[in-house]
Design a protein around this motif. Structure first.
Motif, short mmCIF file in Angstrom:
data_model
loop_
_atom_site.label_atom_id
_atom_site.label_comp_id
_atom_site.label_asym_id
_atom_site.label_seq_id
_atom_site.Cartn_x
_atom_site.Cartn_y
_atom_site.Cartn_z
N ASN A 351 -36.93 5.84 0.83
CA ASN A 351 -37.94 6.57 1.58
C ASN A 351 -39.21 6.64 0.74
O ASN A 351 -39.16 6.76 -0.48
CB ASN A 351 -37.44 7.97 1.90
N GLY A 352 -40.35 6.57 1.40
CA GLY A 352 -41.61 6.61 0.68
C GLY A 352 -42.18 5.24 0.37
O GLY A 352 -43.32 5.13 -0.08
N THR A 353 -41.38 4.19 0.59
CA THR A 353 -41.90 2.83 0.41
C THR A 353 -42.98 2.56 1.46
O THR A 353 -42.77 2.84 2.64
CB THR A 353 -40.76 1.80 0.61
N PRO A 354 -44.15 2.06 1.03
CA PRO A 354 -45.16 1.74 2.05
C PRO A 354 -44.78 0.49 2.85
O PRO A 354 -44.18 -0.44 2.31
CB PRO A 354 -46.42 1.47 1.21
N PHE A 355 -45.12 0.52 4.13
CA PHE A 355 -44.82 -0.63 5.01
C PHE A 355 -46.00 -0.89 5.93
O PHE A 355 -46.67 0.06 6.37
CB PHE A 355 -43.62 -0.33 5.92
N ASP A 356 -46.21 -2.16 6.27
CA ASP A 356 -46.99 -2.49 7.45
C ASP A 356 -46.05 -2.31 8.64
O ASP A 356 -44.93 -2.82 8.63
CB ASP A 356 -47.46 -3.94 7.42
N ILE A 357 -46.52 -1.62 9.66
CA ILE A 357 -45.66 -1.40 10.82
C ILE A 357 -46.01 -2.36 11.95
O ILE A 357 -45.16 -3.07 12.47
CB ILE A 357 -45.77 0.06 11.34
N LEU A 358 -47.30 -2.36 12.32
CA LEU A 358 -47.69 -3.12 13.51
C LEU A 358 -49.14 -3.55 13.38
O LEU A 358 -50.01 -2.73 13.06
CB LEU A 358 -47.52 -2.23 14.76
N ARG A 359 -49.39 -4.84 13.65
CA ARG A 359 -50.78 -5.34 13.70
C ARG A 359 -51.20 -5.45 15.16
O ARG A 359 -50.51 -6.06 15.97
CB ARG A 359 -50.87 -6.71 13.02
N LEU A 360 -52.33 -4.84 15.48
CA LEU A 360 -52.87 -4.90 16.84
C LEU A 360 -54.09 -5.80 16.80
O LEU A 360 -55.09 -5.48 16.14
CB LEU A 360 -53.23 -3.50 17.31
N MET A 361 -54.02 -6.94 17.49
CA MET A 361 -55.11 -7.91 17.50
C MET A 361 -55.96 -7.64 18.73
O MET A 361 -55.49 -7.74 19.87
CB MET A 361 -54.56 -9.34 17.56
N ILE A 362 -57.23 -7.29 18.48
CA ILE A 362 -58.08 -6.88 19.59
C ILE A 362 -58.76 -8.09 20.20
O ILE A 362 -59.35 -8.92 19.50
CB ILE A 362 -59.09 -5.82 19.11
N GLY A 363 -58.64 -8.17 21.52
CA GLY A 363 -59.19 -9.32 22.23
C GLY A 363 -60.34 -8.92 23.13
O GLY A 363 -61.17 -8.08 22.76
N GLU A 364 -60.34 -9.49 24.33
CA GLU A 364 -61.45 -9.30 25.26
C GLU A 364 -61.53 -7.85 25.74
O GLU A 364 -60.58 -7.08 25.58
CB GLU A 364 -61.26 -10.22 26.46
N LYS A 365 -62.65 -7.55 26.37
CA LYS A 365 -62.84 -6.21 26.93
C LYS A 365 -61.79 -5.96 28.00
O LYS A 365 -61.50 -6.82 28.82
CB LYS A 365 -64.26 -6.11 27.52
N GLY A 366 -61.22 -4.76 27.98
CA GLY A 366 -60.22 -4.40 28.98
C GLY A 366 -60.76 -3.40 29.97
O GLY A 366 -61.97 -3.30 30.18
N ALA A 367 -59.85 -2.65 30.54
CA ALA A 367 -60.21 -1.67 31.57
C ALA A 367 -61.23 -0.67 31.01
O ALA A 367 -61.23 -0.37 29.81
CB ALA A 367 -58.96 -0.93 32.03
#
Ligand SMILES: [Cu+2]
Length: 537
Positions: A351-367
């Motif tokens: 516990n306490g180990t740093p992690f990358d969890i999720l990469r969100l790649m932003i694309g075109e304009k949405g709603a």
């Protein structure tokens, strides 16, 4: 009606506005067969008027074995629920394609849900609907576990407010491995209050289940390789999966999203943050919407807890990236040091180990983005003065005894309810979880601090956190995580840190019967850190 368990099937149908429709239901094969589980007719609470025009959601979930291509090369053997919808339309059940997780139920408050669980596993199993207020026979107590080849019929009405609840196995001493090998799904409830807010919906509403695992060179999941030591601390992996995928990357649009996080890990505690330091905007916890959005620099989540974020990417450039990470913090497993990361440690990363969890790649304009309402909901605050034991909390002392963790010096017993584990229907009580060695008369391992974090879960209710106290000597590790608790809303699971006492206000309403309270560190739970409590009419 004083005893809800005496409602007959005819009353149920009447409550559901179905009148003499029993024959119709039977003809369609929708009534559960009486042969599979020895429970009485389903019971529903009286206060809620069923919503009109809602079909009964009727589905089968088959728990079985399969394989999935999680990594390149060999497929990974998994356990999973496979859903087939009998009635109610496919809108109510989403599968997570390519994942061992799921399905996702999306139901409306007031809706009646019938699920037949078919056990095609090699072991007994049963489903617990985590966070739902349902009759005891429907709650997935281990005494209802069904043998391989058998089925169990669930039939209940959803009375919870809008929120993200979830479901997972709950058989005695087998919950940890069954969740680990893949069995878990989401149960998302919506209601009219929530619908009026215009929160991000459809493709902008993303449930994210975060788990850790260990895979061997053959892509097989490895569980508790260090035996008792892993079990005493709780399983900790070295690979993070989001919705069943390692190295998760998600393509999103430049718009606002509702990100629903579940810590579905067996025992890992996360300190979630946006990598670029953007504060997190929290709109909901375990039991649904907060009254107003709150912001945190990071969020601390123990196993079983949920948090919903509102994330607006509309001002960000196409091609840019947001990263959800888990920040480092001082390991506290068994006091750290020797127990935490050294020779006696768990086989995964501490516990306490740093992690990358999720990469969100932003694309075109949405709603187009609706502004986030400043008022999300109304939460009636419980008052300690209204509790029947305001000055004398019902105290649960968490302690390590030998190699297991106990609650008030007791381990789980299938049928036992102690005198101090009986509450009265409709009473508001203060419950306090005390995580201090010595508080339980425990026999730790000599000189070491043996307090470990325990995410405490109470079945059948949603509660409010009243207060937290940290004992002297525990402050510095505590302060690395305490800024990330979100205690403003309804909770069914609360993280109790080493040295900490957490008091909650909980009302036992809707149903009588035997329910569970336990640590949601699944290895602690399987080793007996669980007890029955009884709601007496
Ligand atoms: Cu625990």
């Amino acid at each position: 009606m004083t005893n809800s368990t005496q409602i007959s099937r005819r009353d149920v149908l009447k409550l559901m506005g179905l009148g003499a429709g029993g024959a119709f239901l039977s003809a369609c094969g929708l009534l559960p067969s009486a042969s599979t589980n020895p429970t009485a007719a389903p019971v529903f609470p009286t206060p809620l008027t069923p919503l009109p025009d809602l079909p009964i959601l009727s589905a089968e979930l088959t728990a079985g074995r399969g394989t999935l291509p999680i990594f390149s090369g060999k497929e990974t053997p998994v356990w999973r629920y496979q859903a087939s919808v009998k009635e109610g339309g496919g809108d109510f059940i989403q599968t997570l394609s390519g994942s061992y997780l799921g399905p996702i139920f999306r139901v409306k408050q007031g809706q009646r849900v019938q699920v037949r669980l078919n056990n095609e596993l090699p072991d007994p199993t049963i489903i617990h609907w985590h966070g739902l207020k349902i009759p005891e026979e429907m709650d997935g107590h281990p005494r209802y576990a069904v043998a391989p080849g058998k089925s169990f019929d669930y039939d209940f009405q959803v009375i919870n407010r809008a929120g993200m609840y979830w479901f997972h196995p709950h058989p005695h001493q087998l919950t940890g491995p069954q969740v680990y090998y893949g069995l878990a799904g989401l149960f998302i409830v919506s209601d009219e209050e929530e619908a009026a807010l215009g929160l991000p919906a459809g493709e902008y509403d993303l449930p994210l289940v975060i788990q850790d695992r260990i895979f061997d060179s053959q892509n097989q999941m490895v569980y508790l390789a260090n035996g008792m030591m892993d079990s005493m601390i709780g399983f900790l992996g070295d690979t993070i999966l989001v919705n069943g995928s390692p190295n998760a990357i998600l393509d999103v649009k430049a718009s606002a999203y509702r990100l629903r996080l579940l810590n579905g890990s067996n025992s890992r505690i996360y300190k979630f943050a946006w990598q670029d330091g953007t504060p997190l905007t929290v709109i909901a916890t375990d039991g649904g919407l907060l009254e107003t959005p709150v912001t945190r620099d990071y969020i601390t989540m123990g196993p079983g807890e949920r948090v919903e974020l509102w994330a607006d990417f509309s001002g960000r450039n196409a091609g840019s990236e947001m990263k959800l990470v888990s920040l480092p913090y001082t390991d506290f497993s068994g006091g750290g040091g020797m127990m935490g990361g050294g020779m006696m440690g768990s086989s995964g990363l501490p516990n306490g180990t740093p992690f990358d969890i999720l990469r969100l790649m932003i694309g075109e304009k949405g709603a187009d983005v609706n502004p986030l309402p400043s008022q999300l909901s109304t939460i009636e605050r419980h008052a300690v003065n209204d509790a029947v034991n305001g000055n004398n909390p019902r105290s649960f002392r968490l302690a390590m005894q030998g190699m297991v963790h106990t609650i008030n010096n007791r381990l789980f017993e299938m049928d036992a309810v102690a005198q101090d584990e009986i509450v009265r229907l409709n009473d508001l009580e203060v419950w306090e979880f005390v995580n201090l060695e010595g508080s339980g008369g425990g026999m730790g391992m000599g000189m070491m601090n043996m307090e470990m974090p325990h995410p405490m879960h109470i079945h059948g209710v949603q509660f409010q956190v009243l207060e937290r106290q940290i004992a002297r000597g525990f402050e510095s590790a505590y302060q690395e995580l305490s800024g990330g608790f979100v205690d403003e809303g309804w909770k069914d699971t609360v993280l109790v840190m080493p040295g900490e006492t957490v008091r909650v206000l909980v009302r036992f309403e809707n149903y009588t019967g035997i329910y569970l309270y336990h640590c949601h560190n699944l290895e602690h739970e399987d080793a007996g850190m669980m007890r029955n409590y009884r709601i007496k009419g």
